[in-house]
Scaffold this active site. Structure first.
Site, mmCIF file in Angstrom:
data_model
loop_
_atom_site.group_PDB
_atom_site.id
_atom_site.type_symbol
_atom_site.label_atom_id
_atom_site.label_comp_id
_atom_site.label_asym_id
_atom_site.label_seq_id
_atom_site.Cartn_x
_atom_site.Cartn_y
_atom_site.Cartn_z
ATOM 1 N N HIS A 1 1.088 -1.297 -0.135
ATOM 2 C CA HIS A 1 -0.145 0.030 -0.131
ATOM 3 C C HIS A 1 0.897 1.193 -0.017
ATOM 4 C CE1 HIS A 1 -3.804 -2.178 0.890
ATOM 5 N NE2 HIS A 1 -3.088 -3.153 0.844
ATOM 6 N N HIS B 1 -1.996 3.528 -5.101
ATOM 7 C CA HIS B 1 -2.117 2.127 -5.022
ATOM 8 C C HIS B 1 -3.537 1.721 -4.966
ATOM 9 C CE1 HIS B 1 -2.430 2.972 -0.553
ATOM 10 N NE2 HIS B 1 -3.221 1.924 -0.598
ATOM 11 N N HIS C 1 -7.805 -6.962 1.603
ATOM 12 C CA HIS C 1 -7.231 -6.257 2.435
ATOM 13 C C HIS C 1 -7.782 -5.970 4.086
ATOM 14 C CE1 HIS C 1 -4.838 -2.662 4.009
ATOM 15 N NE2 HIS C 1 -5.568 -1.793 3.751
ATOM 16 N N HIS D 1 -12.913 1.579 4.487
ATOM 17 C CA HIS D 1 -12.197 0.243 4.268
ATOM 18 C C HIS D 1 -13.475 -0.873 4.600
ATOM 19 C CE1 HIS D 1 -8.434 2.651 3.944
ATOM 20 N NE2 HIS D 1 -7.973 1.426 3.383
#
Ligand code: 23J
Ligand code: MN
Length: 258
Positions: free
Chosen positions: A69, A73, A79, A208
């Site tokens: 990362h 990226h 992840h 995320h």
């Protein structure tokens, strides 16, 4: 004319341009700093193998080492813990078709100029859609914040006494994009796809958590989003085919009307 013949013709005539959305990748590329109890992701190291010398009289090449990362990226669903059991969730197993999609560029530069911790909200997305049309399924949603002008790494990472400050997404905005709009993923100009302060949000790192839990992707440290129209560009963002890779540096390209 076939669409690909027309594409080549318009690239050659200059009607279309190729916009490079990538930061230079080298030892000076800034990397995210997490609180000390967590593992640190190393930045770029390059070592010469040979450069027209005894180790290789007619050839120059280097070894490279870095965290996955680093710099501009890609974040794969694997992840994050929420995406760890999804099918086709890693750099080598995501179907290549999912690396290409239309770009929707949401410009919040003026808001970020007033508030470094600005978060995109569902209301803001809906206001954008009133002007530009509904975000189509399979779009890359790119958040234009003006953060690209922070070429000094300290200003880019913008770490204060209580941690980093940079813009990002409200959890409900990530939910809207991932679940209701079914985007490919989101792209940002900042070091990560969550706001600087997002470690303290509920849930922590909501973008995320939500994007990767829904099998969606992230693109971080983009540049040149100011050269794209709000709609009408196509983005190609294909990570290295790293076996079980959670992400990788990549060259992000956009095709756009010149
Ligand atoms: C690990 C933990 C938190 C974050 C990140 C990575 C990233 O931004 C990343 O590069 O995926 S916020
Ligand atoms: Mn990442």
């Amino acid at each position: 004319m076939s669409v690909l013949k027309q594409l080549v013709a318009e690239l050659n005539s200059g009607a279309l341009k190729v916009v490079d959305l990538t930061q230079p990748l080298g030892p000076d590329t800034p990397v995210i700093g997490l609180p000390e109890m967590f593992g640190a992701s190393p930045g770029v190291t390059m070592k010469v193998i040979s450069r027209f010398d005894d180790k290789g009289p007619a050839w120059y090449w280097n070894t490279i080492s870095m965290g996955e990362h680093t710099g501009t990226h890609f974040d794969a669903p694997v992840h994050w813990i929420t995406g760890k059991d999804l099918p086709d969730n890693a750099c080598d197993t995501i179907p290549a078709k999912r690396f290409v999609g239309p770009a929707c560029v949401i410009d919040v530069t003026a808001d970020v100029a007033k508030d470094e911790d600005f978060l995109l909200t569902p209301a803001r997305i809906e206001a954008w859609e009133k002007e530009h049309g509904k975000i189509p399924a399979g779009a890359w949603v790119l958040l234009r914040t003006g953060w690209n002008t922070r070429t000094d790494p300290a200003k880019f990472l913008n770490v204060g006494e209580n941690g980093p400050h940079s813009p990002g997404f409200h959890a409900d905005a990530s939910r809207l994009l991932a679940n209701d709009r079914n985007v490919l993923g989101v792209g940002v100009e900042t070091v990560g796809t969550d706001a600087g302060q997002a470690g303290g949000f509920d849930p922590p790192f909501p973008n995320h958590t939500i994007m990767h839990g829904a099998g969606k992707f992230g693109l971080a440290s983009l540049r040149n989003l100011d050269q794209l129209p709000a709609t009408g560009a196509v983005v190609i963002a294909a990570p290295l085919k790293l076996v079980n890779g959670s992400g990788s540096p990549l060259r992000v390209l956009a095709l756009a009307p010149a």
